[in-house]
Design an enzyme around this catalytic site. Structure first.
Site, mmCIF file in Angstrom:
data_model
loop_
_atom_site.group_PDB
_atom_site.id
_atom_site.type_symbol
_atom_site.label_atom_id
_atom_site.label_comp_id
_atom_site.label_asym_id
_atom_site.label_seq_id
_atom_site.Cartn_x
_atom_site.Cartn_y
_atom_site.Cartn_z
ATOM 1 N N SER A 106 5.520 -54.024 20.764
ATOM 2 C CA SER A 106 6.764 -53.883 20.003
ATOM 3 C C SER A 106 7.711 -55.072 20.114
ATOM 4 C CB SER A 106 7.502 -52.610 20.443
ATOM 5 O OG SER A 106 6.900 -51.468 19.878
ATOM 6 N N LYS A 109 8.782 -56.511 16.847
ATOM 7 C CA LYS A 109 9.964 -56.076 16.098
ATOM 8 C C LYS A 109 11.103 -57.086 16.182
ATOM 9 C CE LYS A 109 9.133 -51.079 16.502
ATOM 10 N NZ LYS A 109 8.002 -50.993 17.432
ATOM 11 N N SER A 166 12.989 -48.566 19.513
ATOM 12 C CA SER A 166 11.706 -49.145 19.106
ATOM 13 C C SER A 166 10.992 -48.267 18.079
ATOM 14 C CB SER A 166 10.808 -49.365 20.331
ATOM 15 O OG SER A 166 9.781 -50.284 20.039
ATOM 16 N N LYS A 294 13.950 -56.907 24.028
ATOM 17 C CA LYS A 294 12.990 -55.964 23.463
ATOM 18 C C LYS A 294 11.827 -55.705 24.409
ATOM 19 C CE LYS A 294 11.797 -53.246 20.201
ATOM 20 N NZ LYS A 294 11.212 -52.407 21.279
#
Length: 470
Positions: A106, A109, A166, A294
């Protein structure tokens, strides 16, 4: 006596000949302007093994000991790869297998976040705009907020769900709003990666899901997976913090209630947020100054985290990939960030407008002044070990030409100076190239001044020639 007389006559004839030549040349100078036939030349590169000695910087001793920091290997990191950078200089402070392309999960992202934020910045999108959820987003699994096809939510709500929780479905919904389809958005992602200079980054979707976990109808035809190196993740993070300095307004949110009917709020997967220092479950992981960025996890990627923190005016970006558990990614990140904050500081080692020894002036032809002072066009900043003054910085300087023709404007580039700084314990050498520019304007001299200068130079050369005859 005869020999002496012959010598006197010979000397007289030479002097008379020289006088005649002098008169002839004076007449020539008065009849025509001086013309320079000298071809432009490039000054040979100069190098010093001492510190970079400049007009405004303190001179260092020739035997200055090199600066030293602990090596990255001493940290004993349990990761597949890791990197630590200082974004304002771009300096890599720690690198372990940082250039290998790996599944980023993720952390993918972050590219979606960057593009959406750019769309808002450019006025192509508004935080308040309402987005209608499509089939692809509704069918996307993994971490999600359970959007249904036809649901409507603002860009801001979907962005927070993506950055904090997320949420894969929120991410796809935003991607489809921006580009019309996730496939078209992925092309934007890959094009943006190329513009950023990311060498290994390749995206197949907006979320970081493995291909097999995507809705079958929306999987790319090519059987490839998303990959990024730790270095590319760090560079992407650098673009986020520099181009969108308000990033923490989203990434530092601890929890967010997406819908009024939701029983529980979205909780930030980032346990290291400084704000978590008072949260029982997270306070042992909370890190001073940390406000993003993140997390990521898939079976292929393991547990990953791109973190950023700021202390005492210095921001650092760390990336760890392939740790073995959810807590481990934060434990390893703490080691990396501690290494940076405990050992380094950003320092302006030389101000703008400094002079460089041996390259502090350039000859000016046909100017009111014969020389122009040269200075550096900007400050020199390096990441140095704490308490260091960068004593073993070296420089190489060169001029584009040995002289310039008047008139010469202020800040005219005349050459360059490259500074190199090696710290023991670090694999890379810091380097920065500054321009050497004129410190002031030099006007062109009038014809009469040039004429008198030419005569003066002629007689000076002539008398030197006569002196050498005897």
């Amino acid at each position: 006596m005869i020999e002496k007389s012959i010598k006197r006559n010979k000397r007289y004839r030479i002097q008379r000949t020289l006088a005649s030549l002098m008169l002839f040349n004076i007449l020539c100078f008065s009849a025509a302007p001086a013309v320079s036939l000298a071809a432009p030349t490039t000054l040979a590169t100069a190098e010093t093994t001492d510190s970079a000695k400049t007009g405004d910087a303190a001179a260092e001793t020739k035997n200055a000991k090199p600066d030293r920091v602990p090596s990255a290997e001493q940290l004993g990191l349990e990761v597949e790869s890791a990197v630590l950078i200082e974004p304002s200089t771009g300096q890599v402070l720690l690198s372990i297998n940082a250039d290998e392309a790996l599944p980023p999960a993720s952390m993918t992202k972050m590219m979606t976040e960057y593009i959406v934020a750019e769309q808002v910045k450019q006025g192509k999108l508004s935080w308040d705009e309402v987005v209608t959820v499509g089939e692809n987003a509704a069918k996307t699994e993994g971490s999600r907020i359970f959007l249904a096809e036809g649901d409507q939510h603002t860009v801001k709500d979907l962005y927070i769900a993506m950055a904090v929780g997320s949420a894969n479905d929120a991410t796809v919904a935003l991607a489809e709003r921006v580009a019309g389809s996730e496939e078209a958005f992925v092309k934007m992602m890959n094009d943006t990666a190329k513009k950023m200079g990311l060498k290994t980054a390749f995206f197949i979707n907006s979320t970081g899901l493995s291909r097999a976990d995507m809705p079958e109808k929306y999987r790319p035809k090519e059987d490839k997976e998303t990959v990024m190196s730790a270095m590319d993740v760090a560079l992407l993070a650098k673009y986020i913090v520099e181009d969108h300095p308000d990033f923490a307004e989203f990434t530092a949110i601890q929890n967010y209630k997406f819908r009024e009917r939701d029983d529980k709020p979205i909780v930030n997967y980032n346990w290291m947020l400084e704000a978590n220092k008072d949260i029982t479950n997270f306070k042992s992981y909370a890190y001073e100054g940390l406000d993003g960025l993140k997390t990521g996890h898939t079976s292929a990627a393991g547990y990953c985290f791109a973190g950023t923190a700021e202390r005492n005016g210095m921001r650092l970006i760390s990336v760890v990939m392939g740790t073995k558990s959810e807590p481990a990614r934060f434990v390893e990140t703490r080691k990396v960030l501690d290494y940076g904050f405990n050992n380094f500081e950003v320092k302006e080692v030389q101000p703008a407008g400094a002079t460089v020894e041996g390259f502090d002036k350039v000859q000016v032809k046909k100017g009111k002044g014969k020389e122009a002072k040269l200075v550096t066009d900007r400050a020199l900043t390096f990441v140095v070990p704490k308490g260091s003054n960068g004593s073993n910085i070296q420089f190489e300087a060169k001029l584009d030409s040995t002289s310039v023709n008047a008139p010469v404007a202020k800040n005219t580039k005349v050459g360059t100076v490259t500074y190199n700084y090696k710290i023991e314990g670090m694999a890379s050498t810091q380097s920065d190239t500054l321009n050497l520019v004129t410190a002031e304007e030099t006007e062109k001299a009038g014809w009469f001044k040039l004429f008198l200068r030419a005569i003066g130079e002629f007689f000076a050369d002539l008398f030197d020639s006569i002196k050498n005859l005897f």
